[in-house]
Design a protein around this motif. Sequence first.
Motif, PDB file in Angstrom:
ATOM      1  N   PHE A 148       3.041  -7.106   7.417  1.00 28.63           N
ATOM      2  CA  PHE A 148       3.196  -5.699   7.022  1.00 28.63           C
ATOM      3  C   PHE A 148       2.332  -5.499   5.780  1.00 28.63           C
ATOM      4  O   PHE A 148       2.731  -5.851   4.682  1.00 28.63           O
ATOM      5  N   HIS A 181       9.056  10.282   2.210  1.00 24.91           N
ATOM      6  CA  HIS A 181       7.988   9.385   1.745  1.00 24.91           C
ATOM      7  C   HIS A 181       6.814   9.487   2.706  1.00 24.91           C
ATOM      8  O   HIS A 181       7.000   9.470   3.921  1.00 24.91           O
ATOM      9  N   GLU A 202       4.221   7.350   3.156  1.00 22.24           N
ATOM     10  CA  GLU A 202       3.593   6.147   3.707  1.00 22.24           C
ATOM     11  C   GLU A 202       3.782   6.116   5.227  1.00 22.24           C
ATOM     12  O   GLU A 202       4.823   6.529   5.756  1.00 22.24           O
ATOM     13  N   ASP A 252       4.404   4.216   7.656  1.00 23.95           N
ATOM     14  CA  ASP A 252       5.501   3.639   8.444  1.00 23.95           C
ATOM     15  C   ASP A 252       6.659   4.626   8.573  1.00 23.95           C
ATOM     16  O   ASP A 252       7.532   4.453   9.424  1.00 23.95           O
ATOM     17  N   HIS A 253       6.644   5.680   7.732  1.00 24.44           N
ATOM     18  CA  HIS A 253       7.708   6.699   7.818  1.00 24.44           C
ATOM     19  C   HIS A 253       7.183   8.085   8.173  1.00 24.44           C
ATOM     20  O   HIS A 253       7.966   9.026   8.272  1.00 24.44           O
ATOM     21  N   HIS A 285       8.354   4.069  -4.291  1.00 25.37           N
ATOM     22  CA  HIS A 285       7.269   3.377  -4.938  1.00 25.37           C
ATOM     23  C   HIS A 285       5.928   4.110  -4.787  1.00 25.37           C
ATOM     24  O   HIS A 285       4.886   3.529  -5.139  1.00 25.37           O
ATOM     25  N   ASP A 304      12.440   3.826   0.998  1.00 25.73           N
ATOM     26  CA  ASP A 304      12.212   2.384   0.877  1.00 25.73           C
ATOM     27  C   ASP A 304      13.233   1.698  -0.035  1.00 25.73           C
ATOM     28  O   ASP A 304      13.395   0.471   0.034  1.00 25.73           O
ATOM     29  N   TYR A 310      12.097  -8.148  -0.451  1.00 23.68           N
ATOM     30  CA  TYR A 310      11.560  -6.780  -0.425  1.00 23.68           C
ATOM     31  C   TYR A 310      11.366  -6.262  -1.852  1.00 23.68           C
ATOM     32  O   TYR A 310      10.324  -5.713  -2.203  1.00 23.68           O
ATOM     33  N   HIS A 339      14.324   0.838   6.043  1.00 26.92           N
ATOM     34  CA  HIS A 339      14.081  -0.468   6.671  1.00 26.92           C
ATOM     35  C   HIS A 339      15.363  -1.294   6.618  1.00 26.92           C
ATOM     36  O   HIS A 339      16.016  -1.363   5.558  1.00 26.92           O
TER      37      HIS A 339
HETATM   38 FE1  FEO Z   1       6.533   2.732   1.345  1.00 28.93          FE
HETATM   39 FE2  FEO Z   1       8.340   1.672   4.100  1.00 28.93          FE
HETATM   40  O1  FEO Z   1       6.957   2.524   3.176  1.00 28.93           O
END
Ligand code: FEO
Length: 395
Positions: A23, A78, A80, A82-83, A145, A164, A191, A224
Amino acid sequence: MNPIEIAPGVYDVGVTDWNIRDFHGYSTDLGTTYNAFLVVDEKIALIDSVKKEFADALIDNISRIVDPRKIDVVISNHTELDHSGSLARIMHRIGEDKPLYCSKMGAKNLVRHFPQKWNYQAVGSGDELKLGRRTLAFLETRMIHWPDSMFSYLKEDGILFSSDGFGQHYAGPERFDDEIGDRIMVHAKKYFANILLLYATHIEKLIRQVAEMKLNLRMICPDHGVIWRSDPGKIVKAYLNWCRQEPEKKAVVIYDTMWHSTEKMAEAINAGIMAEGVPSKPMHLRAWHRSEVMTEVFDAKAVVVGSPTLNNNLFPTVADFLCYMKGLKPKNKIGAAFGSYGWSGEAVKLIENELTGVKIELAQAGLKVQFVPERPNLDACHEFGRKIGRAVSGP
Ligand code: FEO
């Protein structure tokens, strides 16, 4: 994964990525999940989406609860990917004109990822959205983040959708913390150490700010891994502890080697540290992934780094790790450098520069051995390790 009702009218409609192993440079040996949530009230809200490749699975999960076209609002906590990667498909499916709530920075960042002219509704801390019986309250969590990050809180149910925050890269049959128990904490710690550590000061402030709000927090739903429902306070307490970065009395000896000479030094140094009663772990950088090494560094007092000199420079894996660690800025550590060399031997000094560059205090001057370490050299390595051990166990 199948959608589940996590509270009356609140569903986890996210997906499991069983096969991801990398990832963006973080090792996900067990895969991960991209959680997304559906709140069904007078208005229906979708909170977050999933990676682009899983758009169909998300739509399928939503369809098992409601017709996606009935979704009234989308919340993007967020940007990013992945979301948000599946947002284009989702918005197209539910209606491009539906309101898309995000932070002010989210509105700026989403348009840099998606050309569509969506109906952005920028919100800030304290803003609320009435869904009917329930209310979503927003809390900006800038730089936790990304600049766009925010939390959404379902007030009447006490459910925090934390993006996250409090997440874990873990894919398994369990969906809740009480189903997996303490085994999840190693994933939560990894994480934190690899994704959130740089922002530890912000996180501590945020947690204290949230504590003052005296929320009746019943559940924390990260994007996650598993949902914290049995004792959400447990992960919050763990975060507060991790934010302080108080190291344990342990060491990690990180190295790579060309012809086993630096490896012999690493093992002798490691044995010396342990001879002082300090737990220490040698980690070969082609046997251990950088994110596993960083997890060990996170709570170690001593970070000892070894590299052979290759072409007047660091060995590439060592340079990679030092660059990675530099970005995460771990605090409250001591360190030392070592390595074998043939004729120039720059690597040890280069490591020391990197360690001091992230404010890791050198416990002693670096140790170099030309070509293959002999018995006296290995004795010197052992003594080098003992000194580090004493520095770790001392006051
Ligand atoms: Fe900052 Fe799970 O993406």
